[in-house]
Each structure stands twice: as C-alpha cells, then as structure tokens.
Write a protein that holds these residues in place. Structure first.
Motif, PDB file in Angstrom:
ATOM      1  N   MET A   1      12.232  -7.161   8.456  1.00  0.00           N
ATOM      2  CA  MET A   1      12.891  -7.226   7.188  1.00  0.00           C
ATOM      3  C   MET A   1      11.892  -6.968   6.055  1.00  0.00           C
ATOM      4  N   ILE A   2      10.709  -7.547   6.161  1.00  0.00           N
ATOM      5  CA  ILE A   2       9.674  -7.316   5.151  1.00  0.00           C
ATOM      6  C   ILE A   2       9.320  -5.836   5.091  1.00  0.00           C
ATOM      7  N   GLN A   3       9.145  -5.252   6.251  1.00  0.00           N
ATOM      8  CA  GLN A   3       8.762  -3.844   6.322  1.00  0.00           C
ATOM      9  C   GLN A   3       9.866  -2.949   5.746  1.00  0.00           C
ATOM     10  N   ALA A   4      11.114  -3.283   5.994  1.00  0.00           N
ATOM     11  CA  ALA A   4      12.222  -2.491   5.458  1.00  0.00           C
ATOM     12  C   ALA A   4      12.214  -2.524   3.927  1.00  0.00           C
ATOM     13  N   HIS A   5      11.972  -3.697   3.351  1.00  0.00           N
ATOM     14  CA  HIS A   5      11.877  -3.795   1.889  1.00  0.00           C
ATOM     15  C   HIS A   5      10.690  -2.990   1.370  1.00  0.00           C
ATOM     16  N   ALA A  24       6.789  -8.726  -1.503  1.00  0.00           N
ATOM     17  CA  ALA A  24       7.047 -10.120  -1.141  1.00  0.00           C
ATOM     18  C   ALA A  24       8.263 -10.652  -1.898  1.00  0.00           C
ATOM     19  N   GLU A  25       8.338 -10.368  -3.196  1.00  0.00           N
ATOM     20  CA  GLU A  25       9.482 -10.821  -3.997  1.00  0.00           C
ATOM     21  C   GLU A  25      10.781 -10.209  -3.486  1.00  0.00           C
ATOM     22  N   PRO A  31       3.602 -14.080  -0.923  1.00  0.00           N
ATOM     23  CA  PRO A  31       2.576 -13.099  -0.543  1.00  0.00           C
ATOM     24  C   PRO A  31       1.768 -13.556   0.682  1.00  0.00           C
ATOM     25  N   MET A  32       1.537 -14.859   0.795  1.00  0.00           N
ATOM     26  CA  MET A  32       0.774 -15.381   1.945  1.00  0.00           C
ATOM     27  C   MET A  32       1.530 -15.110   3.257  1.00  0.00           C
ATOM     28  N   THR A  33       2.841 -15.316   3.247  1.00  0.00           N
ATOM     29  CA  THR A  33       3.644 -15.034   4.439  1.00  0.00           C
ATOM     30  C   THR A  33       3.586 -13.553   4.779  1.00  0.00           C
ATOM     31  N   LEU A  34       3.699 -12.723   3.760  1.00  0.00           N
ATOM     32  CA  LEU A  34       3.623 -11.283   3.968  1.00  0.00           C
ATOM     33  C   LEU A  34       2.293 -10.904   4.614  1.00  0.00           C
ATOM     34  N   TYR A  35       1.199 -11.444   4.090  1.00  0.00           N
ATOM     35  CA  TYR A  35      -0.126 -11.111   4.630  1.00  0.00           C
ATOM     36  C   TYR A  35      -0.322 -11.637   6.048  1.00  0.00           C
ATOM     37  N   ARG A  36       0.378 -12.685   6.422  1.00  0.00           N
ATOM     38  CA  ARG A  36       0.281 -13.185   7.797  1.00  0.00           C
ATOM     39  C   ARG A  36       0.814 -12.149   8.786  1.00  0.00           C
ATOM     40  N   PRO A  39      -1.507  -7.571   7.435  1.00  0.00           N
ATOM     41  CA  PRO A  39      -2.797  -7.878   6.797  1.00  0.00           C
ATOM     42  C   PRO A  39      -3.186  -6.966   5.639  1.00  0.00           C
ATOM     43  N   THR A  40      -2.684  -5.729   5.622  1.00  0.00           N
ATOM     44  CA  THR A  40      -3.016  -4.805   4.533  1.00  0.00           C
ATOM     45  C   THR A  40      -1.739  -4.145   4.022  1.00  0.00           C
ATOM     46  N   LYS A  41      -1.824  -3.582   2.839  1.00  0.00           N
ATOM     47  CA  LYS A  41      -0.689  -2.867   2.268  1.00  0.00           C
ATOM     48  C   LYS A  41      -0.295  -1.695   3.175  1.00  0.00           C
TER      49      LYS A  41
END
Length: 190
Positions: A1-5, A24-25, A31-36, A39-41
């Motif tokens: 889901m994060i990747q789709a956004h 993340a928004e 942002p911490m959850t996203l980086y878990r 790890p990189t943009k």
C-alpha cells in the motif's frame, strides 16, 4: 500500500518533487514506519519480491533443458503471473502498477543505477536457482553468462513495454526478445 501511494505520487508530481514525508502522509503512516519497510526513497519504486517467482519457476524446470530455455521460460512465466492474462484488453491493475514503476525507473536518473542493482540481484537469484554457485568455475561461468544474456533480453523487452505504454503484452515481448537473441526454438511457451 505504501509503495502504491509512492508510485502514484511520483507519477503525478515527479520523483524529485515528492518527498518521503509526502508519501508517508498519503499512506497514513509515519515516516519511521515507511523507512522500516523502505530504507531509501529509491526503494519505494524498486523494491519487489518478483525475483522469487523466477527462482521458483527455474527450480521447477527440467535440468535436462538448456540453461537459456529454463531461464527464458521462467522469465515469461513470471511476467504472466505478475501481469495477469488480459488477451489484448485493458491493462490489469498489476500491469498498470508495474508499468508506472518501470516508466519511473527508466525516466528518472536517480533510479537508473538502483534499477541496475536490481538486475544484479535477479541475476544472482537465477544463478542460485540453477546451482551456479557450484565449485566448478566453468559451470558457474556458463550459468552466469546464460542468466546475464537472458536478463539483457528481458531488459530490452521491459524498455519496449514502457515505451509503448503496455499496449503489447509483456510476456509476448519477453518471448520475442529472447527469440531475437537466441532463436525461435529456445523459448517454449508452456
């Protein structure tokens, strides 16, 4: 889901104009959850688990077949699994997502080098699936060369698919690229 956004935002706003905080928004996470998870943009576009599909297909293939046939058929079968079977209709949701990711990878300079890294990972996955870590250096070399050559054909097919906005079915393009490189009889669509 994060990747789709992330892919949606990068496509709409541009890769460089979109921040990790924006992603993340949009995903409703910190942002911490996203980086878990990423790890990189760059990983927001490039991380996938598709390599295991090719490895599973190779492991299930007959060792009596030529290496290029085993690898080529595994790449075609994996693409069929990932894209679905639309038979000339509209792009499936998976195809749309894969196409958007690929177009970002090929059009964004910051992603191209990381994309090449992913090809090396896939090559090693293929080599491992074929037992290319064998102690015999000649066998290991043959496996690495076959995997590398098949991935070059795959890359050519992926670039064409991105350029024509997915109008041609990806498994067909991969088969055509492999046939152009190795001859029509090397790929047997199963």
């Amino acid at each position: 889901m994060i990747q789709a956004h992330a892919v949606r935002l990068f496509t709409e706003r541009g890769y460089d104009a979109t921040t990790v905080t924006d992603v993340a928004e949009a995903a409703g996470v910190s942002p911490m959850t996203l980086y878990r998870h990423f790890p990189t943009k760059e990983d927001l576009v490039l991380i996938d688990q598709d390599q295991r599909l090719a490895a599973e297909r190779i492991a299930a293939s007959s060792a009596a077949q030529p290496l290029v046939r085993r690898i080529g058929n595994a790449l075609i079968d994996s693409a069929t699994t990932l894209t679905g079977d639309r038979h000339g209709g509209d792009l499936t949701a998976n195809e749309q997502f894969l196409l958007a990711r690929l177009q970002l990878m090929t059009s964004t300079p910051a992603l191209r080098a990381k994309h090449l890294d992913n090809h090396y990972v896939l090559q090693q996955t293929i080599v491992d699936a074929l037992g290319g870590d064998a102690t015999d250096p000649d066998t290991a070399f043959r496996v690495q060369a076959a995997a590398s050559a098949c991935l070059a054909a795959l890359h050519t097919a992926l670039v064409r698919w991105a350029e024509d906005d997915g109008r041609t079915e990806l498994p067909d393009l991969i088969a055509k690229a492999l046939a152009a490189a190795f001859g029509d009889d090397i790929v047997s669509i199963s």
